[in-house]
Scaffold this motif. Sequence first.
Motif, mmCIF file in Angstrom:
data_model
loop_
_atom_site.group_PDB
_atom_site.id
_atom_site.type_symbol
_atom_site.label_atom_id
_atom_site.label_comp_id
_atom_site.label_asym_id
_atom_site.label_seq_id
_atom_site.Cartn_x
_atom_site.Cartn_y
_atom_site.Cartn_z
ATOM 1 N N LYS A 197 -3.218 0.154 -3.779
ATOM 2 C CA LYS A 197 -2.828 -1.053 -3.051
ATOM 3 C C LYS A 197 -2.798 -2.215 -4.043
ATOM 4 O O LYS A 197 -3.712 -2.382 -4.848
ATOM 5 N N ILE A 198 -1.726 -3.000 -3.991
ATOM 6 C CA ILE A 198 -1.609 -4.176 -4.850
ATOM 7 C C ILE A 198 -1.441 -5.408 -3.978
ATOM 8 O O ILE A 198 -0.590 -5.444 -3.091
ATOM 9 N N GLU A 199 -2.276 -6.401 -4.234
ATOM 10 C CA GLU A 199 -2.211 -7.663 -3.504
ATOM 11 C C GLU A 199 -1.784 -8.761 -4.471
ATOM 12 O O GLU A 199 -2.414 -8.962 -5.510
ATOM 13 N N VAL A 200 -0.701 -9.424 -4.162
ATOM 14 C CA VAL A 200 -0.196 -10.512 -5.002
ATOM 15 C C VAL A 200 -0.211 -11.787 -4.170
ATOM 16 O O VAL A 200 0.495 -11.890 -3.177
ATOM 17 N N ALA A 201 -1.039 -12.746 -4.593
ATOM 18 C CA ALA A 201 -1.138 -13.998 -3.850
ATOM 19 C C ALA A 201 0.056 -14.880 -4.152
ATOM 20 O O ALA A 201 0.698 -14.756 -5.194
ATOM 21 N N THR A 227 0.854 -1.187 0.000
ATOM 22 C CA THR A 227 0.000 0.000 0.000
ATOM 23 C C THR A 227 0.889 1.235 0.000
ATOM 24 O O THR A 227 1.760 1.371 0.858
ATOM 25 N N LEU A 228 0.653 2.133 -0.959
ATOM 26 C CA LEU A 228 1.491 3.324 -1.095
ATOM 27 C C LEU A 228 0.778 4.541 -0.529
ATOM 28 O O LEU A 228 -0.381 4.810 -0.857
ATOM 29 N N PHE A 229 1.487 5.313 0.296
ATOM 30 C CA PHE A 229 0.933 6.507 0.911
ATOM 31 C C PHE A 229 1.461 7.781 0.260
ATOM 32 O O PHE A 229 0.715 8.721 0.027
ATOM 33 N N GLU A 230 2.765 7.819 0.007
ATOM 34 C CA GLU A 230 3.377 8.992 -0.617
ATOM 35 C C GLU A 230 4.431 8.549 -1.616
ATOM 36 O O GLU A 230 5.040 7.491 -1.470
ATOM 37 N N GLY A 231 4.675 9.395 -2.645
ATOM 38 C CA GLY A 231 5.727 9.118 -3.610
ATOM 39 C C GLY A 231 5.282 8.145 -4.690
ATOM 40 O O GLY A 231 4.107 8.074 -5.051
ATOM 41 N N LYS A 232 6.221 7.367 -5.198
ATOM 42 C CA LYS A 232 5.942 6.413 -6.263
ATOM 43 C C LYS A 232 6.889 5.231 -6.121
ATOM 44 O O LYS A 232 8.065 5.401 -5.821
ATOM 45 N N VAL A 233 6.366 4.030 -6.337
ATOM 46 C CA VAL A 233 7.208 2.836 -6.260
ATOM 47 C C VAL A 233 6.991 1.977 -7.494
ATOM 48 O O VAL A 233 5.957 2.055 -8.164
ATOM 49 N N ASN A 234 7.971 1.163 -7.777
ATOM 50 C CA ASN A 234 7.902 0.208 -8.875
ATOM 51 C C ASN A 234 7.898 -1.195 -8.274
ATOM 52 O O ASN A 234 8.907 -1.642 -7.730
ATOM 53 N N LEU A 235 6.753 -1.857 -8.353
ATOM 54 C CA LEU A 235 6.626 -3.209 -7.814
ATOM 55 C C LEU A 235 6.961 -4.206 -8.911
ATOM 56 O O LEU A 235 6.320 -4.233 -9.959
ATOM 57 N N PHE A 276 -5.538 -4.466 -8.467
ATOM 58 C CA PHE A 276 -5.321 -3.043 -8.224
ATOM 59 C C PHE A 276 -6.532 -2.468 -7.507
ATOM 60 O O PHE A 276 -7.670 -2.735 -7.885
ATOM 61 N N SER A 277 -6.310 -1.649 -6.522
ATOM 62 C CA SER A 277 -7.404 -1.003 -5.815
ATOM 63 C C SER A 277 -7.046 0.448 -5.562
ATOM 64 O O SER A 277 -6.071 0.740 -4.867
ATOM 65 N N GLN A 278 -7.813 1.359 -6.141
ATOM 66 C CA GLN A 278 -7.619 2.789 -5.906
ATOM 67 C C GLN A 278 -8.409 3.153 -4.664
ATOM 68 O O GLN A 278 -9.629 2.981 -4.633
ATOM 69 N N ILE A 279 -7.731 3.612 -3.618
ATOM 70 C CA ILE A 279 -8.408 3.867 -2.359
ATOM 71 C C ILE A 279 -8.140 5.275 -1.877
ATOM 72 O O ILE A 279 -7.138 5.893 -2.215
ATOM 73 N N ASN A 280 -9.070 5.788 -1.093
ATOM 74 C CA ASN A 280 -8.936 7.123 -0.535
ATOM 75 C C ASN A 280 -7.765 7.174 0.421
ATOM 76 O O ASN A 280 -7.611 6.305 1.273
ATOM 77 N N HIS A 281 -6.918 8.195 0.304
ATOM 78 C CA HIS A 281 -5.706 8.271 1.120
ATOM 79 C C HIS A 281 -6.036 8.318 2.604
ATOM 80 O O HIS A 281 -5.371 7.696 3.424
ATOM 81 N N GLU A 282 -7.085 9.039 2.983
ATOM 82 C CA GLU A 282 -7.452 9.134 4.398
ATOM 83 C C GLU A 282 -7.922 7.788 4.918
ATOM 84 O O GLU A 282 -7.606 7.379 6.025
ATOM 85 N N ASN A 283 -8.697 7.061 4.097
ATOM 86 C CA ASN A 283 -9.161 5.747 4.527
ATOM 87 C C ASN A 283 -8.005 4.774 4.678
ATOM 88 O O ASN A 283 -7.996 3.918 5.547
#
Length: 356
Positions: A238-242, A212-220, A267-274
């Motif tokens: 948020k990315i979930e990989v089983a 789960t990413l909060f700030e910036g950018k990452v390459n998974l 892939f799940s686009q979620i509200n930052h506060e949530n």
Amino acid sequence: MSSEDSYFLELIQKYLDKRITATEEEELYHLMTLEESRLDLYLYLTQQNQSLKNRPITLDSLFESSKKKYKTTDSTASERKEKRNTLLSSKNYRRLLIAASVLIMISFGGFYLFQHILPGRIIKLTSAKGERKHFKLEDGTEIWLNSGSQLEYDVKYGLSNRDVTLSGEAYFKVTKNKKLPFHVNAYGNTIEVLGTQFNVQAYAEEQKMETTLFEGKVNLKVKDKGYVREFIMHPGEKIEVANSLATGMHIRKSNLVKESTEGGANFSQINHENTELSEALWTKNKLVFQDDPIDIMSRKIERWYNKIIRIENKNILNQSYTGVFQEKTAREVLDILIKTGANLHYKEQRDTIILY
């Protein structure tokens, strides 16, 4: 000489004479983390591997020479060591000192400095079940480790790499360094960042990895049937990989808003506060259930409270639980769930909780 220095010299003499107690040894390692000259003397003496009882040079004079050297000729090294990892448990002092990236051996006859990078040395940061810990690495990167988690990195961290390996769950606040990207290796996958804040959950028993990413950018970078697939993440994603991704099996999806699936990764686009109210609440000492099936909830309780959970009623396996708990015991958590309508019963047998 201060009373603390005198006590340090007394402990190190006991260590050399092999008459130090376990408690005194922990105190010795703690004192060495506070001042570079103490670590310097310890490493010199242990390299010599002998007591100073019959030597013409006294322990006091060696220590004073070491202190003088660091005050006058190695101020930059002293400043660098002030950024030493901040640990919350004294149990890690010995492990870190033995795995120190630089061994300093002083010849007080010629006053020269010898540095030796120990090959293959790995530093391990751990947080046992029932614990949550905060660490600060030399480059300023901060790491929070959840219960039952471990982070490993070699002694060249910050010099030639910033690579860490995670087992469990951690929240990262990474210091920017364009020349040395930060890499997290977890569950066979790699996360590459320059400077950002993100959470990674990769407990082996959960058979999945969540980022789960909060700030910036990452390459998974996800390993998929011998290939590496790259997913660029942005804040709020948020990315979930089983675990089954590598074998081509079905991927478990998260119960989050605006879900979309791309090539086996959810892939799940979620509200930052949530996100702040869920994925990272454990860093604030809050236990969170998010519509968790009882098996997942049980494993969270096991790690959080260092308990053993046994499920003896198969009829409750289809139930799910939601709630946020802070400063509660395992018994209190279960009582609250029952009072709010959970069809659940339990009994305790020492460190084991039986659910039925």
